[in-house]
Write a protein that holds these residues in place. Structure first.
Motif, PDB file in Angstrom:
ATOM      1  N   PHE A   8       0.789  -1.220  -0.390  1.00 42.97           N
ATOM      2  CA  PHE A   8       0.419  -0.038   0.502  1.00 42.97           C
ATOM      3  C   PHE A   8       0.836   1.413  -0.196  1.00 42.97           C
ATOM      4  O   PHE A   8       2.207   1.279   0.677  1.00 42.97           O
ATOM      5  N   GLY A   9      -0.013   2.644  -0.899  1.00 45.23           N
ATOM      6  CA  GLY A   9       1.173   3.214  -0.415  1.00 45.23           C
ATOM      7  C   GLY A   9       2.303   3.868  -1.699  1.00 45.23           C
ATOM      8  O   GLY A   9       1.775   3.760  -2.942  1.00 45.23           O
ATOM      9  N   CYS A  10       2.881   4.749  -1.220  1.00 49.39           N
ATOM     10  CA  CYS A  10       3.623   5.565  -2.564  1.00 49.39           C
ATOM     11  C   CYS A  10       4.853   4.665  -3.160  1.00 49.39           C
ATOM     12  O   CYS A  10       5.034   3.351  -2.502  1.00 49.39           O
ATOM     13  N   ASN A  13       7.383   2.952  -0.475  1.00 53.40           N
ATOM     14  CA  ASN A  13       6.947   1.480   0.097  1.00 53.40           C
ATOM     15  C   ASN A  13       6.928   0.587  -1.452  1.00 53.40           C
ATOM     16  O   ASN A  13       7.484  -0.821  -0.867  1.00 53.40           O
ATOM     17  N   THR A  45       2.349  -1.217   4.828  1.00 52.82           N
ATOM     18  CA  THR A  45       1.176  -0.584   4.692  1.00 52.82           C
ATOM     19  C   THR A  45       1.965   0.718   4.793  1.00 52.82           C
ATOM     20  O   THR A  45       2.505   1.417   5.204  1.00 52.82           O
ATOM     21  N   CYS A  46       1.184   1.782   4.655  1.00 53.14           N
ATOM     22  CA  CYS A  46       0.618   3.050   4.664  1.00 53.14           C
ATOM     23  C   CYS A  46      -0.178   3.334   5.728  1.00 53.14           C
ATOM     24  O   CYS A  46      -1.288   2.855   5.984  1.00 53.14           O
ATOM     25  N   THR A  47      -0.087   4.923   6.183  1.00 54.96           N
ATOM     26  CA  THR A  47      -1.589   4.712   6.923  1.00 54.96           C
ATOM     27  C   THR A  47      -1.661   6.792   6.561  1.00 54.96           C
ATOM     28  O   THR A  47      -2.070   7.325   7.600  1.00 54.96           O
ATOM     29  N   ILE A  48      -0.729   7.348   5.200  1.00 56.58           N
ATOM     30  CA  ILE A  48      -1.242   9.048   4.864  1.00 56.58           C
ATOM     31  C   ILE A  48      -2.553   8.995   5.260  1.00 56.58           C
ATOM     32  O   ILE A  48      -2.641  10.429   5.995  1.00 56.58           O
ATOM     33  N   CYS A  80       4.318   2.079   7.602  1.00 54.64           N
ATOM     34  CA  CYS A  80       3.813   3.257   8.273  1.00 54.64           C
ATOM     35  C   CYS A  80       3.263   2.713   9.147  1.00 54.64           C
ATOM     36  O   CYS A  80       3.032   3.589  10.534  1.00 54.64           O
ATOM     37  N   VAL A 160       3.506  11.822   7.932  1.00 55.22           N
ATOM     38  CA  VAL A 160       4.892  10.592   7.544  1.00 55.22           C
ATOM     39  C   VAL A 160       5.850  11.681   8.203  1.00 55.22           C
ATOM     40  O   VAL A 160       6.950  11.005   9.002  1.00 55.22           O
ATOM     41  N   ARG A 164       8.230   8.083   9.931  1.00 53.25           N
ATOM     42  CA  ARG A 164       9.596   8.395   9.004  1.00 53.25           C
ATOM     43  C   ARG A 164      10.303   8.241   9.659  1.00 53.25           C
ATOM     44  O   ARG A 164      11.685   8.726   9.325  1.00 53.25           O
ATOM     45  N   GLN A 195      11.020  12.204   1.040  1.00 51.49           N
ATOM     46  CA  GLN A 195       9.948  12.703   0.998  1.00 51.49           C
ATOM     47  C   GLN A 195       9.973  13.958   0.597  1.00 51.49           C
ATOM     48  O   GLN A 195       9.022  14.889   0.406  1.00 51.49           O
TER      49      GLN A 195
HETATM   50 FE1  SF4 Z   1       4.733   5.993   1.560  1.00 45.74          FE
HETATM   51 FE2  SF4 Z   1       2.823   8.218   3.690  1.00 45.74          FE
HETATM   52 FE3  SF4 Z   1       2.270   5.860   3.050  1.00 45.74          FE
HETATM   53 FE4  SF4 Z   1       4.769   5.778   3.979  1.00 45.74          FE
HETATM   54  S1  SF4 Z   1       1.796   7.145   5.082  1.00 45.74           S
HETATM   55  S2  SF4 Z   1       3.169   5.033   2.572  1.00 45.74           S
HETATM   56  S3  SF4 Z   1       5.355   7.779   4.189  1.00 45.74           S
HETATM   57  S4  SF4 Z   1       2.143   8.126   1.745  1.00 45.74           S
END
Ligand code: SF4
Ligand code: 5AD
Length: 445
Positions: A8-10, A13, A45-48, A80, A160, A164, A195
């Motif tokens: 998931f995510g950017c 990832n 995973t992502c939590t944006i 994340c 982020v 991160r 980033q």
């Molecule tokens: Fe990328 Fe931000 Fe999602 Fe982490 S929280 S995977 S840095 S988009």
């Protein structure tokens, strides 16, 4: 042993997932299509945004079912969301065996080897750059190169920095060495990842320090690398030296993802973006003066706390004024641990957010379609990626402007070919190849 990985995510990832695949396959694990067949179920995973959490939790529920049916299955959660949860992961989701943060990709092998030891939480930010690990690239001719991790910005909505950590730049010599090794392995296109790429280097020791502009020039100079991209820059740090490097290095592509977030100066201030609408527009003007025919894409948030109809109208007019080639649009969601979640009420009603994003998508698609139409009748250089997803008798690739092209032709993946563009939509172009394919390794670097 078999593994199943869901990402998931950017792009950060996606890239870490390539490293996870490289590590696991080095340990003798083979990928499988279905979670039901896996000995190791892994999530990156992502939590944006709130929606990222929800999507992941649905998938985690599926892993729980597999684990109930076959208790020997190991469930591992990285990235994340795991970082934001810390030890909570094991309390709330007791069927999870392994959890690790985004800087801990290097430890995955060790964690898997110690599999089934409860609560192997690894949450330090001091892990190695994943760039130094083996990788299994999704595409043989394109690669991501990590140049920094973490972020020192204080954008009020963004989780982020808390997941991160502070920005840490990878030494320039390591970045260039990886680019060289990739070129030797057949890579033609490199995307530098960070980033906030253009604050690169400020944390490095004075000796051997490099600016982002210097790094961009160095990577562009690597023999065999025909295309260089990077993501993402923060408008506040987009200085003249970076613009000059983009303009002067033929390898650096004419595309920039330049997140605006809002077109309202008042909202930008509340977001702590540290630029105004006017300064953003002025930057766009300088970029376009220096780099003819630059494609611009962006991120926009709808419904940030306090956003009025007038503020939103400023975002709509920004899209028209800039003329983006594409835009990602997001509904604001408060994230735990952010300044906005702590201090600003999420006061734009959900139905208003939804109505606004509908209007915004209409404008961004119309603008992107109008921009894409400028290519029709022109001939552009396409890096061939492989067969088209919708029609396997045709090929698919990308222009330097980062727009996908489906075309009729015979070129091999990894070659650069000229394509006559005959049609366009808001997201893709179509056309046919002209002349003979140029071998990627014969293209002057
Ligand atoms: Fe990328 Fe931000 Fe999602 Fe982490 S929280 S995977 S840095 S988009
Ligand atoms: N709510 C909505 N969108 C967000 N983004 C980041 N945080 C949030 C949030 N809390 C968007 C920004 C960023 C992109 C990756 O996600 O537009 O550039």
């Amino acid at each position: 042993m078999r593994y199943h990985l869901t990402t998931f995510g950017c792009q950060m990832n996606d890239h870490d997932s390539e490293r996870m695949r490289g590590l696991l396959e080095g340990l003798g694990y083979a990928p499988v299509e279905r979670r039901d067949d896996a000995d190791l179920i892994l999530f990156n995973t992502c939590t944006i945004r709130g929606s990222a959490d929800e999507r992941f939790l649905g998938n985690l529920g599926d892993a729980k079912r597999v684990k109930r049916e076959r208790p020997s299955t190991v469930v591992a959660v990285g990235g994340c969301w795991a970082q934001s949860m810390k030890e909570e992961v094991f309390r709330e989701f007791p069927f999870v065996d392994i959890a690790f943060g985004p800087s801990e990709v290097a430890r995955l092998g060790e964690l898997v080897a110690r599999e089934r030891i409860e609560a192997v939480g690894a949450f330090s930010f001091d892990g190695a750059f994943s760039g130094s690990l083996p990788s299994r690239r999704e595409r043989p001719h394109q690669a991501w190169v990590q140049m920094s991790v973490g972020c020192n910005c204080v954008c009020a909505y963004c989780v982020v920095p808390s997941v991160r950590g502070r920005e840490r730049s990878r030494p320039p010599a390591d970045v260039v060495a990886e680019a060289r090794a990739l070129a030797a392995d057949g890579v033609v296109e490199i995307t530098l990842l960070g980033q906030n790429v253009n604050s690169y280097g400020r944390d490095l020791p004075r000796e051997g320090r490099e600016t982002f502009a210097g790094l961009l020039r160095a990577v562009a100079g690597v023999e065999g690398i025909a295309r260089v991209r990077y993501t993402s820059p923060h408008p506040k740090d987009m200085k003249a030296d970076v613009i000059a490097a983009m303009a002067e290095c033929p390898e650096v592509c004419e595309h920039l993802h330049l997140p605006a977030q809002s077109g309202s100066t008042r909202i930008l201030k509340a977001m702590r973006r540290t630029y105004s609408r006017d300064r953003y527009l002025e930057l766009v003007g300088r970029l376009r003066d220096a780099i003819p025919d630059l494609s611009l894409t962006t991120d926009l948030i709808v419904g940030f706390p306090g956003e009025t109809e007038e503020d939103f109208a400023d975002t709509l007019s920004l899209v028209e004024e800039v003329g983006y080639d594409g835009a990602y649009t997001f509904l604001y969601s408060p994230r735990p641990g952010t300044e906005a979640a702590a201090n600003l009420p999420d006061d734009v009603p959900p139905e208003v957010k939804r109505e606004r994003i509908g209007r915004l998508i209409e404008v961004t698609q119309r603008t992107a379609a109008a921009r894409a139409a400028r290519f029709v009748g022109t001939t552009g250089e396409v890096l061939v990626e492989g067969p088209s997803r919708t029609d396997p008798t045709r090929l698919r690739g990308r222009l330097r402007h980062n727009i996908a092209v489906n075309f009729t032709g015979t070129a091999a993946p990894g070659t650069l070919v000229d394509v006559v563009i005959e049609g366009s939509t808001s997201t893709t172009l179509s056309g046919r190849q002209v002349g003979a394919p140029v071998q990627a390794d014969l293209v002057p670097a």
